[in-house]
Design a protein around this motif. Structure first.
Motif, PDB file in Angstrom:
ATOM      1  N   ASP A   1       0.652   4.338  -2.830  1.00  0.00           N
ATOM      2  CA  ASP A   1       0.551   5.540  -2.469  1.00  0.00           C
ATOM      3  C   ASP A   1       1.428   6.731  -3.214  1.00  0.00           C
ATOM      4  O   ASP A   1       1.283   7.572  -3.610  1.00  0.00           O
ATOM      5  N   SER A   2       2.758   5.788  -3.347  1.00  0.00           N
ATOM      6  CA  SER A   2       3.791   6.550  -4.016  1.00  0.00           C
ATOM      7  C   SER A   2       3.282   6.752  -5.554  1.00  0.00           C
ATOM      8  O   SER A   2       3.582   7.797  -6.144  1.00  0.00           O
TER       9      SER A   2
ATOM     10  N   ARG B   1      -8.697   0.409  -3.454  1.00  0.00           N
ATOM     11  CA  ARG B   1      -7.478   1.413  -3.880  1.00  0.00           C
ATOM     12  C   ARG B   1      -7.881   1.866  -5.436  1.00  0.00           C
ATOM     13  O   ARG B   1      -8.196   1.081  -6.258  1.00  0.00           O
TER      14      ARG B   1
ATOM     15  N   HIS C   1       0.799  -1.158  -0.031  1.00  0.00           N
ATOM     16  CA  HIS C   1       0.121  -0.094  -0.021  1.00  0.00           C
ATOM     17  C   HIS C   1       0.749   1.132  -0.053  1.00  0.00           C
ATOM     18  O   HIS C   1       0.441   2.295  -0.472  1.00  0.00           O
ATOM     19  N   GLU C   2       1.890   1.233   0.578  1.00  0.00           N
ATOM     20  CA  GLU C   2       2.774   2.130   0.499  1.00  0.00           C
ATOM     21  C   GLU C   2       3.501   2.841  -0.970  1.00  0.00           C
ATOM     22  O   GLU C   2       3.544   3.752  -1.408  1.00  0.00           O
TER      23      GLU C   2
ATOM     24  N   GLU D   1       0.308   6.856  -6.816  1.00  0.00           N
ATOM     25  CA  GLU D   1      -0.660   7.713  -6.992  1.00  0.00           C
ATOM     26  C   GLU D   1      -0.368   9.371  -6.827  1.00  0.00           C
ATOM     27  O   GLU D   1      -0.847  10.090  -7.576  1.00  0.00           O
ATOM     28  N   ARG D   2       0.790   9.530  -6.085  1.00  0.00           N
ATOM     29  CA  ARG D   2       1.138  10.833  -5.910  1.00  0.00           C
ATOM     30  C   ARG D   2       1.858  11.157  -7.250  1.00  0.00           C
ATOM     31  O   ARG D   2       1.747  12.393  -7.552  1.00  0.00           O
TER      32      ARG D   2
END
Length: 524
Positions: A312-313, A366, A308-309, A315-316
């Motif tokens: 997140d990366s 997600r 998930h991290e 998505e940014r």
């Protein structure tokens, strides 16, 4: 006897070294003058003037800070040459249940073997049993080079192989290296975990094929002791992670004491007592990224959190959003390829466990996964990109606008659609589909485009029930019109070859109003 340092053997080692790494800059540089480089290596080996080149040092952050020394490509060719000769010699004496850096072994084979051991030691769950996990403290940094070389010298009689093994083993990579990354991270590594703070007769660099193989040679002494002297039937080793199972907890405690004595006296190593575990198997065994029980296997929570991290990366990098304005989701091909590789890697790891709910929960929760992929029978398929253009407008359009369940022959499968798929629920989405110089809408999308964009529909367009469209020079106008009326927009683009023919269609961006994620339907 034919020598090891022939051009044929070196070329074979080069081909093994470049496997899955041919596109890297170092491999390309070596290949640019391939014959010259191979001949230079042969001459240096034959004359015994070979010396390893400068390494690249960097810090790996996950799962914990770790110092990595990456050898130059020409040195990695030498490692493959040496290991290629030594591997058949030592495979004959390695125990079956050593799983690190060996053919037909690995993490998943070790987990599968552990499950079979759990059935046997508990007699299919009818008896209690315990397990002991042990870890060697700073293993790679504390390998005694003299002991390692003696183990190889004892099994290998060829002088050329002995010489090359000695060069590789005793090479001090800290004397010639280039550092990449944040140099201050080196100070955060404990002294017993870095080659910069150990004596020159100790330590192997993490990151080289030779080091992984030498680790198996070194710890084979422990494997033989456990099997022959202790008589431990249920024992698995993966690198320096040791796992023992027994029906007697007293026996496990005794083994730990005797193993600690053996490591100190024979191999000059110590156990890391902070990682020692002596527990019943019913509590589950945390091993190689999984929690293993006799009845099932779960993925370790830390691995899921790392996944998930990573998302997140991504998505940014992909989502550009300003407060109160529509966000723009772009699809740079290079980033999407990395996202696909990362997601496939984690889902592949999950697939070896009982992870049905885990994977589907990830897609349900997600946004980035639903936008990029379909999930079919546990495999991911890129939703942002057609594998190839079929030449059939109807099939291409159904790929991007799934009005019906039948998509590409998967009529009976449960498919997790991307953001713009409604699954029967009313989600206001317009898909701008390119055909030549036009963007067109068909079927139910055409009805929406007529109402929202004011386009005039015609029957039988491209063989659909009804259709409409506009010239691409008006794209900006109609995009803003759709967004202003509360519609989410998916823009599809056509990628062409030098002859102007369409190779494939792919999503270039996706726009939606703020708060859209909460409105997206749950996957089936």
């Amino acid at each position: 006897m034919e020598g090891l340092f022939t051009l044929e053997n070196i070329e074979k080692a080069y081909r093994a070294c470049r496997r899955r790494k041919r596109g890297t800059i170092n491999a390309l540089r070596f290949e640019h003058r391939l014959l010259d480089n191979l001949c230079d290596l042969r001459d240096e080996l034959v004359s015994r003037t070979y010396h390893p080149s400068s390494s690249i040092c960097f810090i790996q952050r996950r799962p914990k800070l770790r110092e990595i020394f990456a050898a130059d490509f020409r040195d990695r060719v030498i490692h493959h040459l040496l290991v290629g000769y030594l591997e058949p010699v030592f495979e004959k004496i390695f125990i079956y249940d050593s799983y690190s850096c060996r053919k037909d072994k690995g993490v998943h084979a070790a987990v599968k073997r552990l499950r079979s051991f759990l059935h046997k030691v508990t007699q299919n769950g009818t008896k209690k049993a315990g397990y002991m996990q042990a870890d060697i403290s700073g293993f790679f940094m504390n390998v005694d080079k003299d002991i390692l070389y003696e183990l190889i010298r004892r099994k290998v009689k060829r002088e050329d192989v002995r010489w090359l093994a000695r060069v590789v083993i005793y090479h001090d990579c800290t004397a010639d290296y280039r550092f990449k990354g944040n140099h201050s991270l080196l100070e955060r590594i404990p002294p017993h975990k870095t080659l910069f703070k150990v004596s020159r007769d100790r330590g192997l660099p993490i990151g080289n094929l030779s080091s992984q193989f030498f680790a198996n040679v070194y710890l084979n002494e422990l494997d033989q002791f456990v099997k022959r002297r202790l008589g431990c039937r249920f024992y698995i080793r993966y690198c320096d992670d040791l796992l023992f199972l027994s029906s007697s907890s007293d026996q496990l405690a005794e083994w730990r004491m005797r193993i600690e004595e053996f490591l100190k006296e024979r191999l000059h190593l110590n156990l890391n007592h902070s990682q020692d575990k002596l527990r019943p198997v019913s509590s589950g065994i945390n091993f190689l990224g999984y929690v293993v029980r006799r009845s099932h296997v779960l993925v370790r929570r830390r691995v899921v959190n790392h996944f998930h991290e990573k998302l997140d990366s991504f998505e940014r990098r992909l989502i550009k959003e300003k407060k109160g304005e529509p966000f723009v989701w772009e699809y740079p091909p290079y980033v999407m390829q990395k996202l696909r590789a990362t997601t496939a890697s984690y889902i592949g790891h999950f697939s070896w466990a009982d992870s049905y709910s885990l994977v589907r929960g990830a897609f349900a929760n997600r946004l980035i996964l639903r936008a990029a992929f379909m999930l079919i029978n546990g495999n991911i398929f890129p939703r942002y990109l057609e594998e190839k253009d079929t030449g059939n407008i109807r099939l291409c359009y159904r790929y991007w606008v799934p009005d019906a369940r039948a998509i590409n022959g998967y009529e009976n499968e449960k498919i997790f659609y991307p953001l713009w798929a409604g699954e029967g629920r009313n989600i206001n989405v317009l898909v701008f589909f390119p055909v030549g110089c036009f963007y067109e809408f068909y079927g139910s999308q055409a009805d929406v485009a007529q109402s929202v964009l004011g386009l005039r529909c015609m029957t039988g367009l491209r063989g659909f029930r009804v259709g409409c469209g506009f010239h691409r020079r008006h794209l900006g106008k109609f995009l803003h019109m759709a967004l202003n009326k509360g519609y989410h927009v998916a823009l599809i683009c056509a990628q062409k070859n030098v002859e102007g023919k369409i190779i494939r269609r792919l999503a270039r961006l996706f726009r939606a109003e703020p708060g859209f994620e909460a409105d997206v339907c749950e996957p089936a």
